[in-house]
Write an enzyme that holds these catalytic residues in place. Structure first.
Site, mmCIF file in Angstrom:
data_model
loop_
_atom_site.group_PDB
_atom_site.id
_atom_site.type_symbol
_atom_site.label_atom_id
_atom_site.label_comp_id
_atom_site.label_asym_id
_atom_site.label_seq_id
_atom_site.Cartn_x
_atom_site.Cartn_y
_atom_site.Cartn_z
ATOM 1 N N GLY A 246 0.823 -1.209 0.000
ATOM 2 C CA GLY A 246 0.000 0.000 0.000
ATOM 3 C C GLY A 246 0.853 1.253 0.000
ATOM 4 O O GLY A 246 0.563 2.227 -0.707
ATOM 5 N N ASP A 247 1.909 1.252 0.784
ATOM 6 C CA ASP A 247 2.847 2.373 0.810
ATOM 7 C C ASP A 247 3.622 2.486 -0.498
ATOM 8 O O ASP A 247 3.742 3.564 -1.089
ATOM 9 C CB ASP A 247 3.852 2.202 1.953
ATOM 10 C CG ASP A 247 3.248 2.460 3.319
ATOM 11 O OD1 ASP A 247 2.312 3.259 3.412
ATOM 12 O OD2 ASP A 247 3.724 1.854 4.289
#
Length: 412
Positions: free
Chosen positions: A183-184
């Site tokens: 996600g990052d």
């Protein structure tokens, strides 16, 4: 664009396609720092801005090198190479004023606070564009700058959960998050792309814009065909384990010393695999001579899977990699120590040294390979406030008394 003054020429980027671009990096942890680092590797001058009393918390993340006076984080060094660093307290009036002066001379601001934080500081996009209409303001957050969930706090796992990826990974019995902060990382990549697009527009028209990147949005875009499959057929994608929903053989198989990925599912690749492993009878077997036939569950379990397991189980990972070469897809499932030792990755500069406060780490390189080169080899990562004097005195133009006053007030 505003370049740094001659006094900073020793650090200002002298090469790369983003030479002359100045970025103010307000970010912390992974998504924002990685985005800014990718741009720094391509020649942008990135100034990392940290609260001197509360710097990026990843400066304390493992692995830690303890050979210097203070422990130094390899995690921080990996995501903050090729940057300058200054201290600046944006909660103080003098800090806000100083930041706005920096914005006047910069091209890009990148932040990854929760939506609304910059506005509460009096430094939202509308304020920044008043002092620099061409500024590109890139905001990375869990759920985006608008929408009913925009103010929710988020981590990487929040995005993997809410974006659907967690429900698709692992097994039917136990869905699992992907084993890295996807996600990052994906948000960082999309933010870098969006930033470059907005910069191009700003250079063309003199008008910057807000680049809004959500971790949840980023994860949704990585779910391959799951969304369109559901909207078209109503079928909800579930974990496939190490298999594939519509091609076989394609997945993880055991060998003598571990596992490999074997993906010879097309007719051409299947025939090459049969010949490589000396199984000419299987290559001409009419029961498995087409991709559609090999996908049938009964045929796959009765004939295809046993043949593949027999072929692979007789060899080691290294032997299989050498045997197959470029004939069909087969890759050893490598542990990270094997990845670090991979001569192919070494040749492509995907394991590179970075210095940070007297410590040296080996970190991953830049996957963007430009014929003109990128700047990650031999890079360094800064200490907190390491470039205060260079940035504030020489670039921003503060005189000695103005600089000393900011120090006295604890602003920098």
């Amino acid at each position: 664009m505003n370049s740094l003054t001659d006094a900073l020429a020793s650090f200002a980027r002298t090469a790369g396609p983003l030479k002359g671009v100045t970025i103010l990096d307000l970010t912390r942890v992974v998504a924002g720092p990685y985005c800014a680092m990718l741009l720094a590797d391509m020649g942008a001058t990135v100034i990392k801005i940290e609260n001197p009393a509360d710097p990026d918390l990843t400066r304390e993340f493992p692995p830690l090198n303890r050979n210097s006076d203070e422990p130094v984080s390899g995690f921080f060094a990996q995501f903050n190479r090729n940057k300058m660093a200054v201290g600046l307290d944006l909660k103080k009036a003098e800090g806000k004023a100083t930041f706005l002066d920096m914005v006047r001379k910069a091209d890009i601001v990148i932040e990854n606070f929760r939506p609304g934080t910059m506005a509460k500081l009096g430094l939202g996009y509308e304020v920044l564009r008043e002092v620099n209409p061409a500024i590109v303001f890139t905001a990375i957050s869990g759920f985006g700058q608008y929408g009913p969930n925009s103010l929710r706090p988020a981590f990487d796992s929040s995005a993997q959960a809410s974006g659907g990826l967690w429900s698709m990974n692992g097994t039917l019995e136990e869905p699992m998050r992907v084993g890295t902060v996807l996600g990052d990382l994906s948000a960082a990549l999309y933010a870098a792309i969006g930033t470059l697009g907005a910069l191009r527009e700003a250079e063309r028209t003199g008008q910057g814009q807000l680049v809004d990147v959500s971790q949840q949005d980023s994860i949704v875009s990585l779910t391959e065909n799951a969304l369109v499959t559901y909207t078209e057929t109503g079928k909800v994608t579930v974990p496939e384990g190490n298999g594939h929903p519509f091609v076989r053989p394609y997945g993880r198989y055991a060998c003598k010393d571990g596992y490999v990925f074997f993906g010879a599912y097309t007719d051409k690749f299947w025939r090459e695999a049969c010949l490589t492993f000396g199984d000419e009878a299987m290559a001409s077997d009419p029961e498995v001579d087409s991709m559609a036939k090999r996908f049938e569950t009964d045929v796959y379990l009765r004939k295809v899977k046993p043949a593949v397991e027999r072929w692979l189980g007789a060899h080691t990972k290294a032997e299989l990699e050498a045997m197959t070469g470029d004939r069909f897809p087969l890759s050893p499932i490598k542990s990270i120590d094997e990845v670090v030792a991979d001569p192919h990755l070494r040749e492509r500069d995907m394991v590179v040294p970075v210095d940070c406060q007297g410590a040296r780490f080996e970190v991953f390189g830049n996957p963007i390979k430009l014929s003109g080169g990128t700047l990650e080899r031999g890079a360094s990562a800064p200490a907190v406030g390491q470039h205060n004097a260079s940035i504030y005195r020489q670039w921003l133009g503060l005189d000695e008394d103005e600089y000393a006053e900011l120090v006295r007030l604890g602003v920098i």
